[in-house]
Scaffold this motif. Structure first.
Motif, short mmCIF file in Angstrom:
data_model
loop_
_atom_site.label_atom_id
_atom_site.label_comp_id
_atom_site.label_asym_id
_atom_site.label_seq_id
_atom_site.Cartn_x
_atom_site.Cartn_y
_atom_site.Cartn_z
N THR A 10 5.15 -1.59 6.61
CA THR A 10 6.31 -1.06 7.30
C THR A 10 6.25 0.47 7.33
O THR A 10 5.59 1.09 6.49
N ALA A 11 6.94 1.05 8.28
CA ALA A 11 7.11 2.51 8.35
C ALA A 11 8.55 2.76 8.76
O ALA A 11 9.01 2.27 9.79
N VAL A 12 9.27 3.50 7.92
CA VAL A 12 10.68 3.76 8.15
C VAL A 12 10.94 5.25 8.00
O VAL A 12 10.48 5.88 7.05
N GLU A 13 11.71 5.79 8.94
CA GLU A 13 12.09 7.19 8.88
C GLU A 13 13.30 7.33 7.97
O GLU A 13 14.32 6.66 8.17
N GLU B 241 8.67 6.73 5.09
CA GLU B 241 8.31 5.81 4.02
C GLU B 241 7.43 4.72 4.61
O GLU B 241 7.83 4.01 5.51
N ILE B 242 6.24 4.63 4.07
CA ILE B 242 5.28 3.62 4.51
C ILE B 242 5.15 2.62 3.38
O ILE B 242 4.84 2.99 2.24
N GLY B 243 5.41 1.37 3.67
CA GLY B 243 5.37 0.32 2.65
C GLY B 243 4.24 -0.66 2.89
O GLY B 243 3.94 -0.99 4.04
N VAL B 244 3.63 -1.09 1.82
CA VAL B 244 2.62 -2.15 1.86
C VAL B 244 3.01 -3.15 0.78
O VAL B 244 3.10 -2.79 -0.39
N GLU B 245 3.26 -4.38 1.18
CA GLU B 245 3.78 -5.40 0.26
C GLU B 245 3.02 -6.70 0.46
O GLU B 245 2.68 -7.06 1.58
N PHE C 75 3.71 -1.16 -2.58
CA PHE C 75 3.47 0.27 -2.69
C PHE C 75 4.31 0.95 -1.64
O PHE C 75 4.37 0.50 -0.49
N LYS C 76 4.98 2.03 -2.01
CA LYS C 76 5.76 2.82 -1.06
C LYS C 76 5.21 4.24 -1.07
O LYS C 76 5.20 4.90 -2.11
N LEU C 77 4.74 4.69 0.07
CA LEU C 77 4.26 6.05 0.23
C LEU C 77 5.33 6.84 0.95
O LEU C 77 5.78 6.43 2.03
#
Length: 115
Positions: free
Chosen positions: A24-27, A33-37, A95-97
């Motif tokens: 995911t990518a959320v502003e 915030e880029i998430g990988v789950e 992971f949240k970047l």
């Protein structure tokens, strides 16, 4: 890549009916915030503190170098961001970047005059 490989190697993931890897990518304010789950079974708690240490790996010899997460963490920090890990053993890991937004090109246009 780590999440995908974990589906095949993590014994806990084999008991799950439907596997998923979600990106995911959320502003959020001044950050992205880029998430990988995934639901590949999670990471042993004893390994979590070592995830960002160079050459740490749980993979067999010759499979990976243990530098992927190190490189990601270093680059994200270099750009003023951070990486967070949420782990649930037996279920999965995320992971949240968080990366600061770059100024928009239109906001930075400057008139350049040649002599």
């Amino acid at each position: 890549i780590n999440s995908y490989q974990a589906f095949d190697t993590n014994k806990q993931s084999k008991h799950q009916e439907k596997k998923y890897l979600k990106v995911t990518a959320v502003e959020k304010g001044t950050f992205w915030e880029i998430g990988v789950e995934d639901n590949a079974g999670g990471i042993l708690e004893a390994h979590v503190p070592n995830l960002f240490k160079p050459f740490f790996t749980t993979k067999d010899t010759g499979v990976g170098t243990g530098l992927g997460l190190v490189a990601v963490n270093q680059e994200v920090r270099r750009w003023g961001g951070h990486v967070e890990v949420a782990n649930q053993l037996g279920h999965g890991v995320s992971f949240k970047l968080s990366l600061p937004k770059a100024p928009r090109y239109e906001d930075n246009k400057k008139e350049i005059k040649c002599p």
